[in-house]
Design a protein around this motif. Structure first.
Motif, PDB file in Angstrom:
ATOM      1  N   CYS A 162       0.825  -1.286  -0.060  1.00 57.59           N
ATOM      2  CA  CYS A 162      -0.020   0.080   0.052  1.00 57.59           C
ATOM      3  C   CYS A 162       0.831   1.166  -0.083  1.00 57.59           C
ATOM      4  CB  CYS A 162      -0.903  -0.107   1.346  1.00 57.59           C
ATOM      5  SG  CYS A 162      -1.927   1.594   1.139  1.00 57.59           S
ATOM      6  N   THR A 164      -0.052   4.249   0.715  1.00 55.26           N
ATOM      7  CA  THR A 164      -0.391   5.137   1.830  1.00 55.26           C
ATOM      8  C   THR A 164       0.005   4.646   3.157  1.00 55.26           C
ATOM      9  OG1 THR A 164      -2.266   5.359   0.539  1.00 55.26           O
ATOM     10  CG2 THR A 164      -2.321   6.314   2.956  1.00 55.26           C
ATOM     11  N   CYS A 165      -0.105   3.473   3.614  1.00 60.63           N
ATOM     12  CA  CYS A 165       0.353   3.093   4.935  1.00 60.63           C
ATOM     13  C   CYS A 165       1.266   2.052   4.964  1.00 60.63           C
ATOM     14  CB  CYS A 165      -1.133   2.337   5.554  1.00 60.63           C
ATOM     15  SG  CYS A 165      -1.553   0.784   5.074  1.00 60.63           S
ATOM     16  N   CYS A 173      -4.443  -3.186   4.956  1.00 62.30           N
ATOM     17  CA  CYS A 173      -4.327  -1.914   5.082  1.00 62.30           C
ATOM     18  C   CYS A 173      -4.563  -1.600   6.652  1.00 62.30           C
ATOM     19  CB  CYS A 173      -4.955  -0.563   4.360  1.00 62.30           C
ATOM     20  SG  CYS A 173      -4.572  -0.739   2.667  1.00 62.30           S
ATOM     21  N   HIS A 184      -6.717   1.254   1.242  1.00 68.06           N
ATOM     22  CA  HIS A 184      -6.646   2.513   0.859  1.00 68.06           C
ATOM     23  C   HIS A 184      -7.006   2.692  -0.359  1.00 68.06           C
ATOM     24  CE1 HIS A 184      -4.110   3.268   4.913  1.00 68.06           C
ATOM     25  NE2 HIS A 184      -5.181   4.219   4.951  1.00 68.06           N
TER      26      HIS A 184
HETATM   27 ZN   LIG Z   1      -2.944   1.215   3.309  1.00 64.25          ZN
END
Ligand SMILES: [Zn+2]
Length: 226
Positions: A162, A164-165, A173, A184
């Motif tokens: 991911c 984002t995270c 996530c 995400h």
């Molecule tokens: Zn994520």
């Protein structure tokens, strides 16, 4: 217990069964219970004997010295259920043996509560856990790193890390607090083959969110004021 003590125990029994005290009985019970002290637990054994209904409802209860011995032992061992020795980690083996014997005696007599109210875990682990534990510490040797990644790779957002995270491939996530959450958006986008957002898009997205939360707060305050 001495004949005098056995006499007091028999007087206690008489309260339940109306037996006639006699010197012969006192001496007989004293001989039968020579190694059993006359204490609260001996009296409690008599009370428990007469407090428990007979197996045959018509049977008349009549306590015998061996009943006192057995029930007193039961009462004391019940207090030792879940006993776990509470000791000093630095004590010598001799100190351990002495302290443990004193602690057992104190807990069995009820003078001291058991150091552990929690049930001790006994026995082997659950078979399912045992099978799992067999694998712990073994190196996984089949296949290269790339093959192993391919094995956990799957279609959809979980098929990649991911952005984002930073959840790894195959892992869900997580929220900033560490709880699993739905994938995400950028991870979903990547899985769908959509181009990764550039810095400008991200900035606009942040701006849009700040706006949304400001409006939400204003709205809430307005409702509170109303
Ligand atoms: Zn994520």
């Amino acid at each position: 217990m001495t004949p005098a003590e056995a006499g007091r125990l028999l007087a206690h029994c008489a309260a339940f069964d109306n037996r006639q005290p006699s010197r012969a009985a006192s001496e007989g019970w004293s001989a039968a219970l020579r190694d059993v002290p006359f204490d609260e637990d001996a009296l409690a054994a008599v009370a428990r004997y007469y407090g428990t209904p007979p197996r045959d409802p018509g049977q008349r209860l009549w306590i015998q010295p061996h009943d006192v011995r057995t029930l007193r032992k039961t009462i004391r061992s019940e207090r030792l259920e879940n006993f776990s020795y509470d000791g000093d980690p630095d004590e010598s083996p001799q100190q351990y043996l002495t302290h443990r014997r004193h602690q057992l005696a104190a807990v069995a007599s009820g003078r001291q509560p058991s150091p552990s109210a929690r049930p001790a875990l006994t026995g082997p682990p659950h078979p399912q856990l045992a099978r799992f534990l067999e694998g712990v510490g073994h190196t996984v040797e089949n296949g290269s790193a790339a093959e192993q990644v391919a094995a956990v790779r799957r279609p959809g957002p979980l098929g990649r890390d991911c952005p984002t995270c930073s959840a790894r491939t195959g892992r869900p996530c997580r929220t900033p607090g560490g709880k699993p959450r739905a994938a995400h958006r950028h991870r979903v986008d990547a899985a769908l083959g959509h181009p990764a957002p550039d810095a400008g898009t991200t900035e606009r997205e942040m701006e849009r969110r700040r706006d949304a939360s400001r409006r939400y707060l204003e709205n809430t305050h307005a409702q509170d004021a109303a």
